[in-house]
Design an enzyme around this catalytic site. Sequence first.
Site, mmCIF file in Angstrom:
data_model
loop_
_atom_site.group_PDB
_atom_site.id
_atom_site.type_symbol
_atom_site.label_atom_id
_atom_site.label_comp_id
_atom_site.label_asym_id
_atom_site.label_seq_id
_atom_site.Cartn_x
_atom_site.Cartn_y
_atom_site.Cartn_z
ATOM 1 N N ASP A 14 0.537 -1.432 0.198
ATOM 2 C CA ASP A 14 -0.133 0.068 0.534
ATOM 3 C C ASP A 14 0.801 1.507 0.049
ATOM 4 O O ASP A 14 1.899 1.111 0.081
ATOM 5 C CB ASP A 14 -1.087 -0.524 1.359
ATOM 6 C CG ASP A 14 -1.683 1.296 1.367
ATOM 7 O OD1 ASP A 14 -2.316 1.225 0.662
ATOM 8 O OD2 ASP A 14 -1.623 1.331 2.552
ATOM 9 N N ASP A 16 -0.327 5.262 1.071
ATOM 10 C CA ASP A 16 -0.408 6.038 2.188
ATOM 11 C C ASP A 16 -0.237 5.146 3.365
ATOM 12 O O ASP A 16 -0.819 4.661 3.474
ATOM 13 C CB ASP A 16 -1.488 7.149 1.546
ATOM 14 C CG ASP A 16 -1.468 7.793 0.435
ATOM 15 O OD1 ASP A 16 -0.513 8.170 -0.147
ATOM 16 O OD2 ASP A 16 -2.400 7.172 -0.478
ATOM 17 N N GLU A 309 12.475 9.979 26.064
ATOM 18 C CA GLU A 309 13.227 9.360 27.201
ATOM 19 C C GLU A 309 14.647 8.837 26.921
ATOM 20 O O GLU A 309 15.204 7.626 26.829
ATOM 21 C CB GLU A 309 12.381 8.468 27.865
ATOM 22 C CG GLU A 309 10.931 8.668 27.646
ATOM 23 C CD GLU A 309 10.110 9.598 28.463
ATOM 24 O OE1 GLU A 309 10.813 9.248 30.108
ATOM 25 O OE2 GLU A 309 9.200 9.482 29.007
ATOM 26 N N PHE A 339 4.977 -4.928 29.100
ATOM 27 C CA PHE A 339 5.551 -6.041 29.741
ATOM 28 C C PHE A 339 4.622 -5.920 30.736
ATOM 29 O O PHE A 339 4.055 -5.607 31.464
ATOM 30 C CB PHE A 339 6.981 -5.170 30.115
ATOM 31 C CG PHE A 339 8.360 -4.913 29.339
ATOM 32 C CD1 PHE A 339 9.276 -5.967 28.994
ATOM 33 C CD2 PHE A 339 7.942 -4.018 29.177
ATOM 34 C CE1 PHE A 339 9.886 -6.053 28.436
ATOM 35 C CE2 PHE A 339 8.995 -3.544 27.408
ATOM 36 C CZ PHE A 339 10.732 -4.877 27.559
HETATM 37 N N1 RBF Z 1 8.372 1.522 28.019
HETATM 38 C C1 RBF Z 1 7.394 0.931 27.734
HETATM 39 O O1 RBF Z 1 6.315 1.343 28.683
HETATM 40 N N2 RBF Z 1 8.026 -0.177 27.241
HETATM 41 C C2 RBF Z 1 8.763 -0.497 26.829
HETATM 42 O O2 RBF Z 1 9.487 -1.037 25.283
HETATM 43 C C3 RBF Z 1 9.962 0.479 26.998
HETATM 44 N N3 RBF Z 1 11.619 1.424 26.849
HETATM 45 C C4 RBF Z 1 12.270 1.654 27.222
HETATM 46 C C5 RBF Z 1 13.504 1.314 26.625
HETATM 47 C C6 RBF Z 1 14.963 2.172 26.876
HETATM 48 C C7 RBF Z 1 16.148 2.499 26.912
HETATM 49 C C8 RBF Z 1 14.450 3.011 27.982
HETATM 50 C C9 RBF Z 1 15.295 4.951 28.519
HETATM 51 C C10 RBF Z 1 13.394 3.409 28.707
HETATM 52 C C11 RBF Z 1 11.883 2.787 28.259
HETATM 53 N N4 RBF Z 1 10.436 2.823 28.081
HETATM 54 C C12 RBF Z 1 9.618 1.868 27.664
HETATM 55 C C13 RBF Z 1 10.187 4.143 29.079
HETATM 56 C C14 RBF Z 1 9.785 3.969 30.653
HETATM 57 O O3 RBF Z 1 8.776 3.772 30.521
HETATM 58 C C15 RBF Z 1 10.626 5.251 30.927
HETATM 59 O O4 RBF Z 1 11.787 5.850 30.981
HETATM 60 C C16 RBF Z 1 9.520 5.488 31.887
HETATM 61 O O5 RBF Z 1 8.100 5.940 31.849
HETATM 62 C C17 RBF Z 1 10.526 7.835 32.477
HETATM 63 O O6 RBF Z 1 9.026 8.306 32.905
HETATM 64 MG MG MG Z 2 12.170 11.041 32.208
#
Ligand code: RBF
Ligand code: MG
Length: 377
Positions: A14, A16, A309, A339
């Site tokens: 596809d 768009d 982040e 998770f």
């Molecule tokens: N939050 C998720 O809900 N799922 C993720 O797969 C996930 N992976 C992350 C990977 C890295 C390298 C970092 C630094 C953060 C990740 N977080 C992830 C975000 C984490 O939830 C976040 O740092 C906090 O919400 C801080 O406010």
């Molecule tokens: Mg922060």
Amino acid sequence: MSVARRLIKCVILDLDGTLLNTDGIVCNVLKVSLGKYGKEWDGRETLKIVGKTPLEAASAVVEDYGLPCSPIEFVSELSPQFSDQWCNIKALPGANRLIKHLKSNGVPMALASNSPRESIDAKISFHDGWKDSFSVLFGGDEVRTGKPSPDIFFEAARRLKIEPSSCLVIEDSLPGVTAGKAAEMEVVAVPSLPKQSHLFTAADEVINSLLDLQLEKWGLPPFADWVERTLPVDPWYIGGPVIKGFGRGSKVLGIPTANLSTKDYSDLLAEHPAGVYFGWAGLSGRGIFKMVMSIGWNPYFNNKEKTIEPWLLHEFTEDFYGEELKLVIVGYIRPEVNFPTLESLIAKIHEDRRVAESALELPMYSSHKDDSYLRSS
Ligand code: RBF
Ligand code: MG
Ligand code: ADP
């Protein structure tokens, strides 16, 4: 390696929302047009128009906003405005990579889009090498009924001379997925709108972005550009003063993330798929550090906003709120996922850190440490 589910001989794409980042442009045009009618475009409407033919999309908007014109009139009013914008549509991350890879491996490709053939030709003319990569192109106006009818996919398969069951469809929209399954093809969904993946249960697989496509699952030649569990991306840059985040990085996870304002970079953030990336971080007056970060909605916390982040891979003795942070992003690690437990989220982020830390030693990534952007103020 996992066993291929089916032996696929060709890929039907596809346009768009799948290969092209059309959404932003569609929204801008609608915003302006509705403004003329004294109405305010509500971004949420996008959900109703993705994957539709222009006439269907126009009907939905005319009806929802009670516009004093017919859907046909609305389409004719908008088309010149859209045409003016085709030159500004960017390829989605991973689109060029996919097209080049399939082409160089001799995998036949078709383009099947609900938009009229004329706009397909116009849109792809701005992307080098695309036109010649497709052996077949089909527009919504070249078949009796557009998606979700399977017509367009049947026609594409017929012209490719490949039976439908050996075709892999890649689609971002629900009408497109429905059409692909109705054609009894294998369908990978790459939803273009955030937080929609639960709606795509009909698809054989739902992925977050084209970067996550695993062609070997379909018996197609795998991408060969992953290096030590990382995918190099065209470097991109983002920077600004460090702002307060949700206040849970250090507290809840033990992983501080130096947040940047999302308001100032909404276009840039919209361009990049949610996921875990890495690169280098320059903190004025303090130095340059390895960095791993997530972009997205952090499914575990179900944020309303797409945030960035970055975790700087260095022990600091104090906070650095308000200080100027510059990032160069050089590689991709994985999609953002949910998770079952906080512990498993934390463990995964530490694994991301190890992947990033070691990959950043590779010359292809370490060379970016000297990027002048990181030291600029
Ligand atoms: N939050 C998720 O809900 N799922 C993720 O797969 C996930 N992976 C992350 C990977 C890295 C390298 C970092 C630094 C953060 C990740 N977080 C992830 C975000 C984490 O939830 C976040 O740092 C906090 O919400 C801080 O406010
Ligand atoms: Mg922060
Ligand atoms: P917030 O929710 O306000 O972002 P966090 O708990 O995520 O709070 O902590 C982030 C803050 O911690 C950053 O803004 C920065 O001032 C500080 N900090 C200390 N060490 C680091 C690091 N290694 N990486 C990122 N931020 C750090």
